[in-house]
Scaffold this active site. Structure first.
Site, PDB file in Angstrom:
ATOM      1  N   CYS A 297       0.822  -1.219   0.000  1.00 35.21           N
ATOM      2  CA  CYS A 297       0.000   0.000   0.000  1.00 35.21           C
ATOM      3  C   CYS A 297       0.852   1.263   0.000  1.00 35.21           C
ATOM      4  O   CYS A 297       0.403   2.318  -0.438  1.00 35.21           O
ATOM      5  CB  CYS A 297      -0.921   0.016   1.214  1.00 35.21           C
ATOM      6  SG  CYS A 297      -1.964  -1.433   1.274  1.00 35.21           S
TER       7      CYS A 297
ATOM      8  N   HIS B  33      -3.845   6.981   1.255  1.00 34.32           N
ATOM      9  CA  HIS B  33      -4.053   5.667   0.634  1.00 34.32           C
ATOM     10  C   HIS B  33      -5.454   5.205   1.023  1.00 34.32           C
ATOM     11  O   HIS B  33      -5.858   5.309   2.183  1.00 34.32           O
ATOM     12  CB  HIS B  33      -2.995   4.687   1.146  1.00 34.32           C
ATOM     13  CG  HIS B  33      -3.404   3.268   0.992  1.00 34.32           C
ATOM     14  ND1 HIS B  33      -3.783   2.741  -0.218  1.00 34.32           N
ATOM     15  CD2 HIS B  33      -3.526   2.255   1.905  1.00 34.32           C
ATOM     16  CE1 HIS B  33      -4.119   1.467  -0.045  1.00 34.32           C
ATOM     17  NE2 HIS B  33      -3.978   1.153   1.232  1.00 34.32           N
TER      18      HIS B  33
ATOM     19  N   ASN C 269      -9.992  -0.881  -2.066  1.00 33.38           N
ATOM     20  CA  ASN C 269      -8.578  -0.637  -1.804  1.00 33.38           C
ATOM     21  C   ASN C 269      -7.766  -1.210  -2.970  1.00 33.38           C
ATOM     22  O   ASN C 269      -7.741  -2.425  -3.165  1.00 33.38           O
ATOM     23  CB  ASN C 269      -8.208  -1.323  -0.475  1.00 33.38           C
ATOM     24  CG  ASN C 269      -6.752  -1.167  -0.106  1.00 33.38           C
ATOM     25  OD1 ASN C 269      -5.925  -0.786  -0.928  1.00 33.38           O
ATOM     26  ND2 ASN C 269      -6.431  -1.479   1.143  1.00 33.38           N
TER      27      ASN C 269
HETATM   28  O1  UT7 Z   1      -4.447  -1.231   2.846  1.00 31.30           O
HETATM   29  C1  UT7 Z   1      -3.685  -1.925   3.780  1.00 31.30           C
HETATM   30  C2  UT7 Z   1      -4.075  -1.580   5.123  1.00 31.30           C
HETATM   31  N1  UT7 Z   1      -5.334  -2.214   5.444  1.00 31.30           N
HETATM   32  C3  UT7 Z   1      -6.094  -1.673   6.342  1.00 31.30           C
HETATM   33  O2  UT7 Z   1      -5.788  -0.614   6.836  1.00 31.30           O
HETATM   34  C4  UT7 Z   1      -7.319  -2.416   6.781  1.00 31.30           C
HETATM   35  C5  UT7 Z   1      -7.531  -2.219   8.233  1.00 31.30           C
HETATM   36  N2  UT7 Z   1      -8.631  -3.009   8.787  1.00 31.30           N
HETATM   37  C6  UT7 Z   1      -9.915  -2.798   8.458  1.00 31.30           C
HETATM   38  O3  UT7 Z   1     -10.215  -1.980   7.623  1.00 31.30           O
HETATM   39  C7  UT7 Z   1     -10.971  -3.575   9.210  1.00 31.30           C
HETATM   40  O4  UT7 Z   1     -10.383  -4.277  10.260  1.00 31.30           O
HETATM   41  C8  UT7 Z   1     -11.778  -4.546   8.295  1.00 31.30           C
HETATM   42  C9  UT7 Z   1     -12.679  -3.770   7.381  1.00 31.30           C
HETATM   43  C10 UT7 Z   1     -10.848  -5.428   7.541  1.00 31.30           C
HETATM   44  C11 UT7 Z   1     -12.656  -5.456   9.165  1.00 31.30           C
HETATM   45  O5  UT7 Z   1     -13.517  -4.688   9.971  1.00 31.30           O
HETATM   46  P1  UT7 Z   1     -13.647  -4.979  11.528  1.00 31.30           P
HETATM   47  O6  UT7 Z   1     -14.603  -3.999  12.063  1.00 31.30           O
HETATM   48  O7  UT7 Z   1     -12.261  -4.971  12.119  1.00 31.30           O
HETATM   49  O8  UT7 Z   1     -14.287  -6.396  11.564  1.00 31.30           O
HETATM   50  P2  UT7 Z   1     -13.733  -7.763  12.184  1.00 31.30           P
HETATM   51  O9  UT7 Z   1     -12.665  -8.345  11.342  1.00 31.30           O
HETATM   52  O10 UT7 Z   1     -13.444  -7.569  13.635  1.00 31.30           O
HETATM   53  O11 UT7 Z   1     -14.997  -8.701  12.066  1.00 31.30           O
HETATM   54  C12 UT7 Z   1     -16.219  -8.412  12.779  1.00 31.30           C
HETATM   55  C13 UT7 Z   1     -17.244  -9.436  12.410  1.00 31.30           C
HETATM   56  C14 UT7 Z   1     -16.764 -10.857  12.558  1.00 31.30           C
HETATM   57  O12 UT7 Z   1     -17.845 -11.660  12.990  1.00 31.30           O
HETATM   58  P3  UT7 Z   1     -18.014 -12.051  14.539  1.00 31.30           P
HETATM   59  O13 UT7 Z   1     -16.759 -12.789  14.899  1.00 31.30           O
HETATM   60  O14 UT7 Z   1     -18.153 -10.764  15.279  1.00 31.30           O
HETATM   61  O15 UT7 Z   1     -19.239 -12.890  14.554  1.00 31.30           O
HETATM   62  C15 UT7 Z   1     -16.418 -11.267  11.160  1.00 31.30           C
HETATM   63  O16 UT7 Z   1     -16.512 -12.653  10.938  1.00 31.30           O
HETATM   64  O17 UT7 Z   1     -17.630  -9.285  11.044  1.00 31.30           O
HETATM   65  C16 UT7 Z   1     -17.484 -10.538  10.370  1.00 31.30           C
HETATM   66  N3  UT7 Z   1     -17.082 -10.268   8.996  1.00 31.30           N
HETATM   67  C17 UT7 Z   1     -17.964 -10.034   8.010  1.00 31.30           C
HETATM   68  N4  UT7 Z   1     -19.305 -10.035   7.986  1.00 31.30           N
HETATM   69  C18 UT7 Z   1     -19.913  -9.762   6.816  1.00 31.30           C
HETATM   70  C19 UT7 Z   1     -15.817 -10.144   8.500  1.00 31.30           C
HETATM   71  N5  UT7 Z   1     -15.886  -9.844   7.196  1.00 31.30           N
HETATM   72  C20 UT7 Z   1     -17.202  -9.772   6.861  1.00 31.30           C
HETATM   73  C21 UT7 Z   1     -17.888  -9.515   5.668  1.00 31.30           C
HETATM   74  N6  UT7 Z   1     -19.240  -9.507   5.676  1.00 31.30           N
HETATM   75  N7  UT7 Z   1     -17.242  -9.221   4.519  1.00 31.30           N
END
Ligand code: UT7
Length: 336
Positions: free
Chosen positions: A115, A263, A293
């Site tokens: 990135c 980014h 992204n």
């Molecule tokens: O470009 C490089 C740098 N990258 C970044 O900066 C990305 C940084 N991270 C993020 O943007 C976020 O962490 C994400 C968007 C990747 C994820 O969001 P989050 O709020 O951290 O969600 P999470 O991974 O903690 O997941 C929360 C819940 C989980 O379910 P449970 O365990 O609470 O039941 C996941 O299984 O959301 C679930 N989940 C989804 N649900 C529906 C994860 N992905 C999805 C999805 N659709 N696509």
């Protein structure tokens, strides 16, 4: 010592639009979750047979940038190509661009900083121009993520985020001593967190026969792994630090920023930084809603669109900032 200036910008994204609803047909996800957590509404994916690849998209963006710079391919002295999704394991995309664009036997440098790849590339190009070694450098960021995403529910936390596309700029020696151009670049890395966002194999530590021999559907080192929350928490800190570092190096303040182009990792990250620096909405450029992204391509695509929309004016202070896998992060301070 010379200074460098961006004199041409271009971008290209594949025609095929993939909406959040499209994704919810192949994995357990939904539009509300994706928009709420990331701000993304749709992204572009290469479609088999549409002729696009990481290198060819880079070429399309580069052709526009070179034309807008009023240069020809023969004027380019160096290609810097940033991607994490090259067409081949080796050689990298730079030499393919050199070939596809019928360029002279100029050097082609591949940058592997994910990135932050474009900001790293811009910094390298700036140094070559400052010393007088090169006059015109083509910097490309291009990604074909869709070719390597796990489109099942298992991969949903990664796959819904990434999109395909390319952006390019021509960075040239600034012939006028008018204070415009790149004021400074600032780069960092922290390899201790390499495994928090990575594709582990195929690699020399995990080569193809090993993957095949395991014959285990759960062993998928070839898909990106991301510890999303850990990456998010580090991103907001590092973005702020490196923007402040750039401002301080130039004795500037947040109130001097006319346009921040972060980014496009997550709209929530951009909004967090906007709040921290107390920037008005029109001073932060976001297009993640349309493209997701696109990693190394995200800043040059956003920069090109901001310029096309007339949002970058002569004399403006433009700040680029990136954070991502590695971890790597960086900023570029530009007087437009
Ligand atoms: O470009 C490089 C740098 N990258 C970044 O900066 C990305 C940084 N991270 C993020 O943007 C976020 O962490 C994400 C968007 C990747 C994820 O969001 P989050 O709020 O951290 O969600 P999470 O991974 O903690 O997941 C929360 C819940 C989980 O379910 P449970 O365990 O609470 O039941 C996941 O299984 O959301 C679930 N989940 C989804 N649900 C529906 C994860 N992905 C999805 C999805 N659709 N696509």
């Amino acid at each position: 010592m010379y200074t460098s200036k961006i004199i041409g910008l271009g971008s290209y994204v594949p025609e095929h639009i993939v909406t959040n609803d499209d994704l919810s047909k192949v994995m357990d996800t939904n539009d509300a979750w994706i928009q709420e957590r990331t701000g993304i509404k749709e992204r572009r994916h290469i479609k088999k047979g549409d002729g696009n690849s990481t290198s060819s998209m880079g070429v399309k963006a580069a052709e526009i940038a070179i034309k807008r710079a009023s240069l020809t391919n023969d004027d380019i002295d160096l290609i810097v190509f940033a991607t994490l999704s090259p067409d081949m394991y080796f050689p990298g995309g730079g030499v393919q661009v050199q070939n596809m664009m019928n360029m002279k036997t100029i050097p082609a440098l591949d940058v592997r900083n994910q990135c932050s790849g474009f900001v790293y590339g811009l910094s390298v190009a700036d140094q070559f121009i400052k010393t007088g070694m090169y006059k015109n450098v083509l910097i490309i960021g291009s990604e074909n993520h869709s070719g390597g995403l796990d489109m099942s529910t298992r991969g949903r936390s990664v796959s819904v985020i990434f999109g395909d596309g390319a952006g390019a700029v021509v960075l040239s020696r600034n012939e006028k001593e008018d204070g415009s151009g790149i004021l400074s670049t600032h780069l960092h890395s922290e390899g201790a967190h390499a495994k928090e966002l990575c594709v582990e194999g195929p690699s020399m530590e995990c080569w193809v026969p090993e993957i095949i021999a395991k014959n285990d559907k759960e062993f998928t080192p070839y898909y990106a792994h991301m510890n999303g929350q850990f990456v998010f928490k580090n991103a907001v800190v590092r973005f702020s630090e490196v923007i402040n570092e750039g401002l301080e190096a130039n004795k500037l303040q947040a109130t001097d920023i006319d346009m921040l182009i972060p980014h496009q990792a997550n709209l929530r990250i951009s909004q967090f930084i906007q709040k921290q620096f107390k920037l008005a909405d029109e001073k932060v450029y976001n297009n993640i809603q349309k493209y997701g992204n696109t990693t190394a391509a995200s800043i040059p695509i956003a920069l090109t669109e901001a310029w096309e929309e007339g949002k970058l004016k002569e004399g403006d202070l433009v700040v680029l900032a990136a954070f991502g896998s590695g971890f790597t992060w960086g900023s570029t301070i530009i007087r437009w």
